[in-house]
Design an enzyme around this catalytic site. Structure first.
Site, PDB file in Angstrom:
ATOM      1  N   HIS A  44       0.727  -3.381  -7.781  1.00  0.00           N
ATOM      2  CA  HIS A  44      -0.548  -3.383  -7.069  1.00  0.00           C
ATOM      3  C   HIS A  44      -0.441  -2.452  -5.866  1.00  0.00           C
ATOM      4  O   HIS A  44       0.559  -2.452  -5.154  1.00  0.00           O
ATOM      5  CB  HIS A  44      -0.865  -4.808  -6.604  1.00  0.00           C
ATOM      6  CG  HIS A  44      -2.041  -4.896  -5.683  1.00  0.00           C
ATOM      7  ND1 HIS A  44      -1.906  -5.216  -4.350  1.00  0.00           N
ATOM      8  CD2 HIS A  44      -3.363  -4.700  -5.905  1.00  0.00           C
ATOM      9  CE1 HIS A  44      -3.107  -5.238  -3.793  1.00  0.00           C
ATOM     10  NE2 HIS A  44      -4.008  -4.928  -4.705  1.00  0.00           N
ATOM     11  N   HIS A 118      -4.297   2.774   1.430  1.00  0.00           N
ATOM     12  CA  HIS A 118      -4.474   1.330   1.480  1.00  0.00           C
ATOM     13  C   HIS A 118      -4.379   0.957   2.945  1.00  0.00           C
ATOM     14  O   HIS A 118      -3.289   0.863   3.506  1.00  0.00           O
ATOM     15  CB  HIS A 118      -3.412   0.587   0.659  1.00  0.00           C
ATOM     16  CG  HIS A 118      -3.688  -0.891   0.549  1.00  0.00           C
ATOM     17  ND1 HIS A 118      -2.721  -1.851   0.738  1.00  0.00           N
ATOM     18  CD2 HIS A 118      -4.832  -1.564   0.295  1.00  0.00           C
ATOM     19  CE1 HIS A 118      -3.258  -3.055   0.579  1.00  0.00           C
ATOM     20  NE2 HIS A 118      -4.549  -2.909   0.322  1.00  0.00           N
TER      21      HIS A 118
END
Length: 319
Positions: A44, A118
């Protein structure tokens, strides 16, 4: 370059050497199964080890205005760092699905240069990292890679077209086409072993696959993650297509987030991953309903995550 990310000792990594070619060693019976019927380890936010503390904040929107404050960027990094081993180490450890979120920096003088992100942007640019995937794939022709590009920020259609042309040229004949029905045997015989999921209308480019559903709990509580994954597998699992079960924990977006500010995402993940891996061990990729396929997590190098997912394929041998 992405190789500059943290390097973890071989004792910490989960079977780096043993799993670098795990697909090439899969039993003959399973070589004829569709790839969406196999259990496949994934990461992820795969580039989460490479975040640039000197970049501006990309998300959450509520903190973008505070990018000039080092302590705010540090806080974002603590909760946005989702991996600690680099792409090559993840590949060698056996990870085959990669969650890659793409953005263009505002005011970048290079109109087509893209980064992953991110919370913060990465040091590494997209074309460099995709080149690393291609080089690794050249050395491992029997390993099938699933690269899921998504969450595009700051990208107009011409930039999408540039990226798609770059991908098509870079991977060339290695790309698994939308019309293919990929099994390991098909990929080995055809030489096609890189699948690109492009979560954007531009995915109609030849060789690009549509979005792969990513199921996750959107919570910091592992019991709730498990409940949501079970429900989504029962009600939303697409037939004859890939899906991802994400074991990742998610920080609340409201004031409840303050409850976790004394931790980091890593400490929370390592604490709760055993509970989530117990759920993984109970899964059956061959189940008629609610079968798992790709299973992804943060910090893939901990607690034999990769081995645990790969071993699920043994259950397919007894059917």
């Amino acid at each position: 370059m992405a190789e500059s990310g943290p390097v973890v000792s071989s004792e910490t990594l989960s079977g780096t050497t043993d799993h670098s070619d795990w697909m090439s060693k899969i039993p003959e019976k399973l070589q004829h199964f569709s790839l969406w019927k196999l259990a496949i380890p994934g990461s992820h936010d795969s580039m989460g080890y490479d975040l640039d503390m000197d970049s501006s904040i990309v998300e959450p929107d509520s903190l973008v205005h505070w990018s000039h404050l080092h302590w705010v960027r540090s806080l974002v990094r603590d909760w946005a760092t989702t991996q600690e081993v680099n792409i090559i180490q993840q590949l060698d450890a056996g990870v085959r699905y990669f969650d890659l979120r793409v953005a263009r920096k505002l005011n970048d003088t290079n109109p087509t240069r893209l980064y992953f992100y991110h919370g913060l942007y990465t040091h590494s640019d997209v074309e460099t990292v995709l080149g690393m995937f291609n080089d690794w794939a050249e050395r491992h022709p029997k390993e099938i890679l699933v690269l899921a590009l998504s969450h595009f920020k700051g990208m107009e259609e011409p930039i999408h077209i540039h990226l798609l042309n770059f991908i098509t040229t870079l991977f060339g004949a290695k790309l698994i086409r939308r019309e293919d029905h990929p099994t390991l045997q098909f990929c080995w015989e055809s030489g096609r072993h890189v699948l690109i999921s492009y979560d954007c209308p531009a995915n109609q480019y030849p060789g690009m696959w549509r979005k792969i559903p990513y199921f996750y709990g959107n919570t910091m509580e592992p019991s709730k993650v498990i409940t949501v994954l079970d429900e989504m597998l029962q009600t939303q699992r697409p037939p004859n297509y890939f899906c991802v079960c994400g074991l990742n924990l998610t920080l609340p977006e409201d004031f409840h987030a303050f409850k976790y500010l004394g931790k980091t995402l890593k400490s929370a993940t390592v604490q709760d991953l055993p509970t989530l891996l117990d759920w993984v061990k109970r899964q059956d990729p061959g189940a008629l309903n609610a079968c798992v396929n790709i299973i992804a997590t943060d910090f893939v190098n901990y607690l034999d995550f990769v081995s645990t997912v790969i071993k699920l394929n043994d259950k397919l041998m007894v059917e």
